[in-house]
Design an enzyme around this catalytic site. Structure first.
Site, short mmCIF file in Angstrom:
data_model
loop_
_atom_site.label_atom_id
_atom_site.label_comp_id
_atom_site.label_asym_id
_atom_site.label_seq_id
_atom_site.Cartn_x
_atom_site.Cartn_y
_atom_site.Cartn_z
N HIS A 164 13.15 -23.52 -0.03
CA HIS A 164 13.57 -24.21 -1.25
C HIS A 164 13.02 -23.54 -2.51
O HIS A 164 11.91 -23.05 -2.55
CB HIS A 164 13.15 -25.67 -1.22
CG HIS A 164 11.66 -25.86 -1.10
ND1 HIS A 164 10.83 -25.90 -2.19
CD2 HIS A 164 10.87 -26.03 -0.01
CE1 HIS A 164 9.58 -26.08 -1.79
NE2 HIS A 164 9.57 -26.16 -0.47
N ASP A 165 13.87 -23.49 -3.55
CA ASP A 165 13.50 -23.02 -4.89
C ASP A 165 13.15 -21.54 -4.94
O ASP A 165 12.55 -21.08 -5.90
CB ASP A 165 12.33 -23.84 -5.46
CG ASP A 165 12.66 -25.32 -5.52
OD1 ASP A 165 13.47 -25.71 -6.38
OD2 ASP A 165 12.13 -26.09 -4.70
N GLY B 85 8.44 -21.60 -0.13
CA GLY B 85 9.08 -22.16 -1.31
C GLY B 85 8.65 -21.48 -2.60
O GLY B 85 7.54 -20.98 -2.72
#
Length: 276
Positions: free
Chosen positions: A131-132, A149
């Site tokens: 994520h991200d 992340g």
């Protein structure tokens, strides 16, 4: 994405064993092989090919001409205990190759809510984008590369098999990361890092040559590298010396800007354990 007219001329081809939920947008000439599941918020650009047993869920966009190989899972919920089902995004650029078993997750709402991948990047089998993350264009992640992340990867980075990157770490453009390397600190543009823990082993000169850098730029980067990592004085003082050059080469300026930028992580250096 497709128009009604384009769909009529070059409709998507979906294998009867696959599920495409209502609301999914398929560009013209999209091909979806057997036993795939495409979620209701997915957008596939023109000429995207999705092979068998692929799952694409969530608010996921894949750019035109990308190819997704069997058993990839894209856009499912982030592996984060704080995720509560928010409508975040995974955006993958055009011309990407996503090989067998690759996983990519959307962002978290408290960090912008987007995971992004540029154009013409290649993700080899079982590599992972958490994520991200923000991955540039013309990047290669070899087999089993793991991005935690919030990792940032610049354009034309190459990562060897099994390399792992700590969360919030930045890797500058044209860097080369060796196989099985543990990347826990930022890597400058054009840097070449190997080992566990990861240590700078020099510059990715071959990568610069392949990208068309002239000899003057390469020599300037070499000189700057020697100055920045001169062990007789602190890195910050060395950076100041490079920054004050009146004829600062643009490639060197990229390195200086990268180091000057705010970061959660320290700076990788040639000396094991030395921190920026």
């Amino acid at each position: 994405m497709t128009t009604t007219a384009a769909t009529a001329i070059h409709p998507a081809r979906v294998h009867p064993s696959s599920v495409v939920e209502d609301g999914a947008v398929l560009g013209h000439n999209v091909e979806i092989g057997p036993f795939c599941h495409i979620g209701s918020k997915v957008k596939l650009g023109d000429n995207v090919q999705v092979m068998s047993h692929v799952v694409i869920m969530g608010n996921t966009t894949i750019g035109e001409r990308s190819v997704v190989f069997p058993n990839a899972v894209l856009g499912c919920a982030p592996q984060n205990v704080h995720y509560k089902g928010e409508d975040t995004e995974l955006i993958i650029g055009a011309g990407c190759t996503i090989r067998e078993g690759v996983t990519m997750h959307p962002g978290m709402p408290d960090f912008g809510g987007k995971t992004t991948v540029g154009d013409n990047s290649m993700f080899l089998a079982y590599s992972h984008v958490a994520h991200d993350c923000h991955v540039g264009s013309n990047v290669i992640l070899s087999n089993n590369v793991m991005l935690a992340g919030h990792v940032s990867i610049g354009d034309r980075v190459i990562m060897g098999g099994g390399a792992a990157v700590h969360q919030f770490t930045r890797i500058g453009h044209h860097a080369f990361i060796g196989g099985l390397a543990a990347v826990s600190n930022d890597v400058i543009p054009y840097g070449m890092l190997n080992g566990n823990p990861g240590v700078l082993m020099g510059l990715n000169i071959i990568g610069m040559q392949r990208s068309g850098f002239d000899k003057a730029s390469i020599h300037a980067v070499r000189r700057a590298y020697k100055t920045i990592f001169d062990t007789t004085t602190p890195i910050r003082e060395n950076i100041a010396r490079v920054r004050e050059q009146s004829d600062l080469n643009s490639a060197v300026a990229d390195i200086v800007s990268f180091i000057d930028a705010e970061s959660e992580r320290a700076l990788s250096s040639p000396a094991r354990g030395k921190r920026g």
